[in-house]
Design a protein around this motif. Structure first.
Motif, PDB file in Angstrom:
ATOM      1  N   ARG A 127       5.631 -73.671 -40.358  1.00  0.00           N
ATOM      2  CA  ARG A 127       6.004 -73.316 -41.554  1.00  0.00           C
ATOM      3  C   ARG A 127       5.347 -71.512 -41.884  1.00  0.00           C
ATOM      4  N   ARG A 128       4.223 -71.526 -41.637  1.00  0.00           N
ATOM      5  CA  ARG A 128       3.480 -70.104 -41.939  1.00  0.00           C
ATOM      6  C   ARG A 128       4.202 -69.020 -41.033  1.00  0.00           C
ATOM      7  N   LEU A 129       4.477 -69.444 -39.763  1.00  0.00           N
ATOM      8  CA  LEU A 129       4.949 -68.524 -38.861  1.00  0.00           C
ATOM      9  C   LEU A 129       6.426 -68.055 -39.076  1.00  0.00           C
ATOM     10  N   ARG A 130       7.214 -69.200 -39.554  1.00  0.00           N
ATOM     11  CA  ARG A 130       8.468 -68.880 -40.088  1.00  0.00           C
ATOM     12  C   ARG A 130       8.767 -67.993 -41.327  1.00  0.00           C
ATOM     13  N   ALA A 131       7.577 -67.964 -42.104  1.00  0.00           N
ATOM     14  CA  ALA A 131       7.750 -67.528 -43.425  1.00  0.00           C
ATOM     15  C   ALA A 131       7.280 -65.824 -43.248  1.00  0.00           C
ATOM     16  N   ARG A 132       6.873 -65.344 -42.188  1.00  0.00           N
ATOM     17  CA  ARG A 132       6.670 -63.934 -41.697  1.00  0.00           C
ATOM     18  C   ARG A 132       7.857 -63.278 -41.577  1.00  0.00           C
ATOM     19  N   PRO A 133       7.757 -61.868 -41.811  1.00  0.00           N
ATOM     20  CA  PRO A 133       9.018 -60.925 -41.474  1.00  0.00           C
ATOM     21  C   PRO A 133       9.432 -61.110 -39.872  1.00  0.00           C
ATOM     22  N   ARG A 134      10.667 -61.194 -39.563  1.00  0.00           N
ATOM     23  CA  ARG A 134      11.281 -61.276 -38.338  1.00  0.00           C
ATOM     24  C   ARG A 134      10.613 -62.074 -37.347  1.00  0.00           C
ATOM     25  N   PRO A 135      10.300 -63.433 -37.790  1.00  0.00           N
ATOM     26  CA  PRO A 135       9.378 -64.474 -37.008  1.00  0.00           C
ATOM     27  C   PRO A 135      10.254 -64.809 -35.716  1.00  0.00           C
ATOM     28  N   PRO A 136       9.435 -65.246 -34.654  1.00  0.00           N
ATOM     29  CA  PRO A 136       9.769 -65.643 -33.390  1.00  0.00           C
ATOM     30  C   PRO A 136      10.604 -67.247 -33.610  1.00  0.00           C
ATOM     31  N   GLU A 137      11.454 -67.622 -32.723  1.00  0.00           N
ATOM     32  CA  GLU A 137      12.003 -69.092 -32.782  1.00  0.00           C
ATOM     33  C   GLU A 137      10.848 -69.923 -32.438  1.00  0.00           C
ATOM     34  N   VAL A 138      11.099 -71.009 -33.085  1.00  0.00           N
ATOM     35  CA  VAL A 138      10.064 -72.111 -32.655  1.00  0.00           C
ATOM     36  C   VAL A 138      10.551 -73.509 -32.095  1.00  0.00           C
ATOM     37  N   LYS A 168      30.581 -66.194 -36.376  1.00  0.00           N
ATOM     38  CA  LYS A 168      29.415 -65.622 -36.616  1.00  0.00           C
ATOM     39  C   LYS A 168      29.222 -64.978 -37.991  1.00  0.00           C
ATOM     40  N   THR A 169      29.992 -64.186 -38.404  1.00  0.00           N
ATOM     41  CA  THR A 169      30.034 -63.691 -39.845  1.00  0.00           C
ATOM     42  C   THR A 169      29.912 -64.874 -40.983  1.00  0.00           C
ATOM     43  N   HIS A 170      30.531 -65.893 -40.783  1.00  0.00           N
ATOM     44  CA  HIS A 170      30.423 -67.196 -41.783  1.00  0.00           C
ATOM     45  C   HIS A 170      29.091 -67.482 -41.835  1.00  0.00           C
ATOM     46  N   VAL A 171      28.451 -67.746 -40.219  1.00  0.00           N
ATOM     47  CA  VAL A 171      27.436 -68.386 -40.364  1.00  0.00           C
ATOM     48  C   VAL A 171      26.172 -67.616 -40.945  1.00  0.00           C
ATOM     49  N   SER A 172      26.171 -66.200 -40.745  1.00  0.00           N
ATOM     50  CA  SER A 172      25.405 -65.448 -41.361  1.00  0.00           C
ATOM     51  C   SER A 172      25.575 -65.177 -42.759  1.00  0.00           C
ATOM     52  N   HIS A 173      26.598 -65.510 -43.531  1.00  0.00           N
ATOM     53  CA  HIS A 173      26.743 -65.363 -44.876  1.00  0.00           C
ATOM     54  C   HIS A 173      26.165 -66.749 -45.327  1.00  0.00           C
ATOM     55  N   ILE A 174      26.300 -67.726 -44.713  1.00  0.00           N
ATOM     56  CA  ILE A 174      25.923 -69.125 -45.126  1.00  0.00           C
ATOM     57  C   ILE A 174      24.594 -69.186 -45.390  1.00  0.00           C
ATOM     58  N   LEU A 175      23.746 -68.546 -44.044  1.00  0.00           N
ATOM     59  CA  LEU A 175      22.392 -68.540 -43.973  1.00  0.00           C
ATOM     60  C   LEU A 175      21.854 -67.770 -45.458  1.00  0.00           C
ATOM     61  N   THR A 176      22.429 -66.580 -45.546  1.00  0.00           N
ATOM     62  CA  THR A 176      21.852 -65.823 -46.671  1.00  0.00           C
ATOM     63  C   THR A 176      22.109 -66.273 -48.125  1.00  0.00           C
ATOM     64  N   LYS A 177      23.236 -66.923 -48.191  1.00  0.00           N
ATOM     65  CA  LYS A 177      23.691 -67.405 -49.613  1.00  0.00           C
ATOM     66  C   LYS A 177      22.847 -68.647 -49.968  1.00  0.00           C
ATOM     67  N   LEU A 178      22.471 -69.456 -48.930  1.00  0.00           N
ATOM     68  CA  LEU A 178      21.590 -70.890 -49.028  1.00  0.00           C
ATOM     69  C   LEU A 178      20.140 -70.433 -48.891  1.00  0.00           C
ATOM     70  N   ASP A 179      19.857 -69.279 -48.420  1.00  0.00           N
ATOM     71  CA  ASP A 179      18.332 -68.820 -48.002  1.00  0.00           C
ATOM     72  C   ASP A 179      17.763 -69.723 -47.214  1.00  0.00           C
ATOM     73  N   LEU A 180      18.402 -70.014 -45.950  1.00  0.00           N
ATOM     74  CA  LEU A 180      17.866 -70.705 -44.917  1.00  0.00           C
ATOM     75  C   LEU A 180      17.566 -69.922 -43.569  1.00  0.00           C
ATOM     76  N   ASP A 181      16.855 -70.388 -42.929  1.00  0.00           N
ATOM     77  CA  ASP A 181      16.304 -69.617 -41.725  1.00  0.00           C
ATOM     78  C   ASP A 181      17.166 -69.966 -40.316  1.00  0.00           C
ATOM     79  N   ASN A 182      17.910 -70.865 -40.306  1.00  0.00           N
ATOM     80  CA  ASN A 182      18.829 -71.268 -39.071  1.00  0.00           C
ATOM     81  C   ASN A 182      19.559 -72.361 -39.141  1.00  0.00           C
ATOM     82  N   ARG A 183      20.291 -72.593 -38.026  1.00  0.00           N
ATOM     83  CA  ARG A 183      21.452 -73.644 -38.073  1.00  0.00           C
ATOM     84  C   ARG A 183      20.900 -74.889 -38.311  1.00  0.00           C
TER      85      ARG A 183
END
Length: 220
Positions: free
Chosen positions: A73-84, A192-207
């Motif tokens: 949780r702490r790692l993913r809250a950082r700017p440009r975090p690595p995948e876990v 890919k554009t839809h996925v990017s928009h979904i992540l932004t709209k829903l404030d989520l990190d990943n799929r």
């Protein structure tokens, strides 16, 4: 999967020295992967991430000082975090699901064959989560849905366009971008554009988090 031109930089986090050594030896011998650092507890992860700039972190869950869930949780809250990628011994551990909600891209069992672990690292680095539909479904079914989660998920997904909603359902069903493009008669770039928009709209990190939200809404 998009080709990875540079070696995937991996940080191994586990309190068991033998596990760390085994993973490091195995992954360093795999094509396209370089283990750049190790940490023996979750409290060492921030400094290790700063020092080594990993693309992917293999994260144990149970560690004595800071557990893998908190560290993720702490790692993913950082700017440009690595995948876990979470590593665990028991596939029924509900902490795995909590880790996915915290931003992990998936999980593997520690007895996963070496070649599969290496492929998982490459896949996550390329933007594709690692989820076993069978195990994930069992975990989600075993975890009680919090009061109001269904309503909140429905309200959140209502902010999407109909086409974005279709993409969410396809993601929740475990389809990758190529499969979604074929099923919904879209180009890969559009998906890919839809996925990017979904992540932004829903404030989520990943799929993975998209899939979990869809589950809460009763769509998967």
């Amino acid at each position: 999967m998009a080709p990875v031109t540079q070696p995937v930089r991996v940080l191994v986090v586990d309190d068991d020295a033998l596990v760390r050594a085994g993973l490091t030896m195995m992954l360093d011998g795999a094509p396209g992967i370089a283990v750049v650092g190790e940490a023996c507890d979750g409290d060492e992860v921030p400094a290790a991430a700063d020092a080594h700039a990993p693309d992917v972190v293999l994260m144990d869950l149970r560690m004595p000082r800071v557990d893998g869930l908190t560290a993720t949780r702490r790692l993913r809250a950082r700017p440009r975090p690595p995948e876990v990628i979470v590593l665990t011994t028991f596939d029924t551990d509900e902490n795995i699901l909590l880790a996915l909600r915290a931003g992990a891209s998936g999980f593997l069992l520690k007895d996963t064959p070496p070649a599969r672990i290496a492929e998982a690292v490459r896949q996550v680095a390329a933007g594709e989560p690692i989820l076993s539909p069978r195990i994930t479904r069992r975990l989600m079914d075993r975890t009680a849905v919090q009061a109001g989660a269904y309503t909140r998920a429905r309200e959140t997904l209502a902010t999407l366009s109909p086409r974005e909603h279709d993409v969410v359902v396809a993601i929740a069903q475990g389809h990758n971008n190529t499969e979604i493009a074929k099923a919904l008669n879209m180009t890969l770039a559009t998906v890919k554009t839809h996925v990017s928009h979904i992540l932004t709209k829903l404030d989520l990190d990943n799929r993975t988090q998209i899939a979990l939200l869809a589950h809460d809404a009763g769509l998967a």
